[in-house]
Every structure is written in C-alpha cells, then in structure tokens.
Design an enzyme around this catalytic site. Sequence first.
Site, PDB file in Angstrom:
ATOM      1  N   SER A   1      79.224 111.095  24.736  1.00 14.21           N
ATOM      2  CA  SER A   1      79.344 111.805  23.464  1.00 14.21           C
ATOM      3  C   SER A   1      80.792 112.117  23.155  1.00 14.21           C
ATOM      4  O   SER A   1      81.598 112.360  24.069  1.00 14.21           O
ATOM      5  CB  SER A   1      78.560 113.116  23.566  1.00 14.21           C
ATOM      6  OG  SER A   1      78.902 113.984  22.519  1.00 14.21           O
TER       7      SER A   1
ATOM      8  N   TYR B   1      75.913 121.313  28.401  1.00 13.52           N
ATOM      9  CA  TYR B   1      75.566 119.973  27.909  1.00 13.52           C
ATOM     10  C   TYR B   1      76.793 119.064  27.943  1.00 13.52           C
ATOM     11  O   TYR B   1      76.761 117.946  28.455  1.00 13.52           O
ATOM     12  CB  TYR B   1      75.000 120.064  26.478  1.00 13.52           C
ATOM     13  CG  TYR B   1      75.066 118.752  25.742  1.00 13.52           C
ATOM     14  CD1 TYR B   1      74.163 117.733  26.024  1.00 13.52           C
ATOM     15  CD2 TYR B   1      76.066 118.521  24.779  1.00 13.52           C
ATOM     16  CE1 TYR B   1      74.257 116.513  25.364  1.00 13.52           C
ATOM     17  CE2 TYR B   1      76.157 117.303  24.135  1.00 13.52           C
ATOM     18  CZ  TYR B   1      75.257 116.309  24.421  1.00 13.52           C
ATOM     19  OH  TYR B   1      75.363 115.103  23.783  1.00 13.52           O
TER      20      TYR B   1
ATOM     21  N   LYS C   1      78.014 115.506  30.307  1.00 14.94           N
ATOM     22  CA  LYS C   1      78.559 114.214  29.841  1.00 14.94           C
ATOM     23  C   LYS C   1      79.873 113.911  30.556  1.00 14.94           C
ATOM     24  O   LYS C   1      80.098 112.792  31.019  1.00 14.94           O
ATOM     25  CB  LYS C   1      78.767 114.225  28.320  1.00 14.94           C
ATOM     26  CG  LYS C   1      77.483 114.355  27.499  1.00 14.94           C
ATOM     27  CD  LYS C   1      76.554 113.168  27.685  1.00 14.94           C
ATOM     28  CE  LYS C   1      75.280 113.282  26.876  1.00 14.94           C
ATOM     29  NZ  LYS C   1      74.269 112.273  27.234  1.00 14.94           N
TER      30      LYS C   1
HETATM   31  N1  UFG Z   1      76.192 122.476  10.482  1.00  9.46           N
HETATM   32  C1  UFG Z   1      75.910 123.386   9.500  1.00  9.46           C
HETATM   33  N2  UFG Z   1      74.646 123.893   9.435  1.00  9.46           N
HETATM   34  C2  UFG Z   1      73.658 123.515  10.295  1.00  9.46           C
HETATM   35  C3  UFG Z   1      73.957 122.579  11.292  1.00  9.46           C
HETATM   36  C4  UFG Z   1      75.245 122.081  11.367  1.00  9.46           C
HETATM   37  O1  UFG Z   1      76.769 123.759   8.706  1.00  9.46           O
HETATM   38  O2  UFG Z   1      72.536 124.027  10.188  1.00  9.46           O
HETATM   39  C5  UFG Z   1      77.549 121.898  10.539  1.00  9.46           C
HETATM   40  C6  UFG Z   1      78.271 122.166  11.831  1.00  9.46           C
HETATM   41  O3  UFG Z   1      78.943 123.404  11.806  1.00  9.46           O
HETATM   42  C7  UFG Z   1      79.201 120.953  11.914  1.00  9.46           C
HETATM   43  C8  UFG Z   1      78.392 119.839  11.259  1.00  9.46           C
HETATM   44  O4  UFG Z   1      77.413 120.495  10.474  1.00  9.46           O
HETATM   45  O5  UFG Z   1      80.352 121.184  11.155  1.00  9.46           O
HETATM   46  C9  UFG Z   1      77.682 118.926  12.246  1.00  9.46           C
HETATM   47  O6  UFG Z   1      76.909 119.715  13.138  1.00  9.46           O
HETATM   48  P1  UFG Z   1      75.829 119.052  14.110  1.00  9.46           P
HETATM   49  O7  UFG Z   1      75.179 120.161  14.869  1.00  9.46           O
HETATM   50  O8  UFG Z   1      74.946 118.128  13.364  1.00  9.46           O
HETATM   51  O9  UFG Z   1      76.719 118.129  15.053  1.00  9.46           O
HETATM   52  P2  UFG Z   1      77.906 118.520  16.031  1.00  9.46           P
HETATM   53  O10 UFG Z   1      79.075 117.724  15.553  1.00  9.46           O
HETATM   54  O11 UFG Z   1      78.080 119.955  16.214  1.00  9.46           O
HETATM   55  O12 UFG Z   1      77.301 117.987  17.399  1.00  9.46           O
HETATM   56  C10 UFG Z   1      77.122 116.628  17.598  1.00  9.46           C
HETATM   57  C11 UFG Z   1      76.015 116.366  18.592  1.00  9.46           C
HETATM   58  C12 UFG Z   1      76.382 116.874  19.953  1.00  9.46           C
HETATM   59  C13 UFG Z   1      77.724 116.412  20.337  1.00  9.46           C
HETATM   60  C14 UFG Z   1      78.732 116.759  19.264  1.00  9.46           C
HETATM   61  C15 UFG Z   1      80.114 116.312  19.560  1.00  9.46           C
HETATM   62  O13 UFG Z   1      74.820 116.983  18.205  1.00  9.46           O
HETATM   63  O14 UFG Z   1      75.457 116.371  20.885  1.00  9.46           O
HETATM   64  O15 UFG Z   1      78.318 116.140  18.056  1.00  9.46           O
HETATM   65  O16 UFG Z   1      80.198 114.961  19.524  1.00  9.46           O
HETATM   66  F1  UFG Z   1      78.085 117.029  21.483  1.00  9.46           F
END
Ligand code: UFG
Length: 336
Positions: free
Chosen positions: A124, A148, A152
């Site tokens: 990841s 988590y 990785k």
């Molecule tokens: N976000 C919101 N509201 C939500 C969910 C997410 O505003 O309800 C925002 C987050 O703050 C972020 C973006 O949307 O700015 C993406 O969030 P995600 O949770 O979809 O994804 P992340 O980038 O946080 O996490 C993903 C994967 C993880 C991995 C990470 C880093 O889910 O497994 O990318 O690569 F670790």
Amino acid sequence: MAILVTGGAGFIGSHTVVELIQAGKEVVIVDNFSNSKPEVLNRIEKITGIRPILYQADLLDKPAIDKIFEEQNIEAVIHFAGFKAVGESVQKPLEYYHNNITGTLMLCQSMREHGCKKIVFSSSATVYGMNNPVPFKEGMPTSATNPYGYTKVMIEQILSDLYVADKEWSVILLRYFNPIGAHESGLIGEDPNGIPNNLLPYIAQVAIGKLPCLSVFGDDYDTVDGTGVRDYIHVVDLALGHLKAIDYSLSHTGVEAINLGTGNGTSVLQILHAFEKACGHSINYKIAPRRAGDIASCYADASKAKEMLDWEATRTIEDMCRTGWNFISKNPNGLE
Ligand code: UFG
C-alpha cells in the site's frame, strides 16, 4: 501451472482473478470469507465462463495451505489476504499483527516447502508514511502510523529478506494507491461490511440513499480546494497491473517495490462532484474535522511501473465513478 490468489474473493482479488482468467491463466483461490462472500465465485463464473478452484481456508491454518500446494501445481502466488481497516487496526493491534504477519509467514513457509518462490504482494501507499514529499517514489524511506500500515511495512521487509537469503525468490511489492470503481459488468465491485471507512463506498451509499450524508474530513489542507487529495485508480487497471507483475515475476528473480497509481491527485470534493455526474443527482455532504492520521496529498510517481512492467492506468475518474455507480445500483445490498 496455476496462480494461487490469496484473498481472491475480495474487492481487488476478484477483479484480478477475472483478468487472470481472461488472459488464459489457471487460477486457484484461497479465501476465508472474513471480508467477502462466496457469491463472488458465481459472479466471476458469470463474467469469465470459468469457475476458479476455491479453497475456503485461513492462511493461519498451515496444514490447509500445505494441502493446496500438494493438490495443485502452483507456480506463483498473488497475496491479497489480510485485514485492511486502518481505524480497526488501532483498536485491535494483536489481531492485525497476528492475522497479516503470521498469515504471510505461514504462506511463505508453505511456498518454500513446496518449491514455489514467486510472490506478488498486495502492499500500500501507506508505507510512504507522513514525511515524504509527493509524488511518492519507490526508493523513499518507508514508515507507518498505525498497526495496519506497520503490517505492510513489515511484510515488505520479511519478503525482501527472503530474497536476501535465497536468490531463487522473486518478490514484487505492489504499492496500491486508492483503488475504486468496479468491473464494467456491474457483477463485482466493492462490498464492504458495515459502514464504509473509505471515501468511495461511503459516497456510493449516500448516493443510493443508504446513508444520509458524507462527512468531508477537513477543508483546510494545503490542496486545490482544501480537501484531501488522493491518487484514485480504477480497480480494473490495478488488476491488469497484477497480470503484468505476475508475468514479470515468472521470468525474473529479485525484489521490486512498484507503485500502482495514476500519478494524478483528485480532491474529495472533485470526486464527490464526479460521482454526482455519474449518478445524476446531488449528494448530501458536510464539512467535518480532519480525520486523525490523514495526510493532505498522496499520489504516485507511476514511472517505474511503466518502465519495468509496461503498465499504466488508462481509465479516468469518470470511468471509476460510472462503474462504481453501476455496481451499487445493481447490487444495493451488496453481493447476495
Ligand atoms: N474521506 C472523507 N470522508 C469519508 C472518508 C474519507 O472526507 O467518509 C477523505 C479522507 O479524509 C481522504 C480521502 O477521503 O482525504 C480518501 O480517504 P480513504 O479512507 O478512502 O482512503 P485513504 O487514502 O485514507 O486510505 C487508503 C486505503 C488505505 C491505505 C491508504 C494509503 O484505504 O488502506 O489509502 O495508501 F493505507
């Protein structure tokens, strides 16, 4: 000769299985259905006309894994199986370390005992941690901020050490950015249990009326519109990256970490508006505080995958939202 896909019933796993089968590969799936459903097998069969061999087993059950290698002629493994919820991992560190790390150790022991030394691992972009500048390049130092993410980082280390000890191993560490979207057929897609943690499944459930409102976590980041920027990649592009990685590993030994991203960043509000276009109506949202552990921007330098695997993502944000909406419209209650 077959490819063993651990976690092959999951979101990325199932899309990868479809592409492998369509490329003429024989596929064996091992999955314990801890975060997926057996119905996925029917869907894969509907799309491809072929039902892959399934072992319902846990990677922690070494005799069950040994049995797969004894009964099947496995030439390489794509290893997806693992727990993946960041927040949950903070609450349940022992479960995360045990499941992800011990599961991988058991798998690799079984592989070694059966002379299978080719593995493509589902890593990841989280391994780039909080302190690297974007775009993220494979040579940057790795770190994590939650259990988590540490699983990785640690598994990348464990697999790299395998090659140090035995030069017959081929290890490819695929660092995914943010996979979204679904297969064009609408038969497989992301089907999370409970309330989604990730942005796209959350938006999709608000769009379909199952959840009332999206919380946008922070609008004061140093980004184009203040909301978090991520490198969203179509899950089918990601699946095709695995096909390239497997072909590469069949003819090479060594260790390679490779980003699978598009190289482009998209903000939360940009994704929200793209999804509104795809579903044809507006989506309720409110600005909420930042989420702990989030960074402002995360996107790939995608050049290594292009040079080494001759792979690049071709599908657009519009494709991702259209196929994601198609999947949830056809499966409002997930895969039943
Ligand atoms: N976000 C919101 N509201 C939500 C969910 C997410 O505003 O309800 C925002 C987050 O703050 C972020 C973006 O949307 O700015 C993406 O969030 P995600 O949770 O979809 O994804 P992340 O980038 O946080 O996490 C993903 C994967 C993880 C991995 C990470 C880093 O889910 O497994 O990318 O690569 F670790």
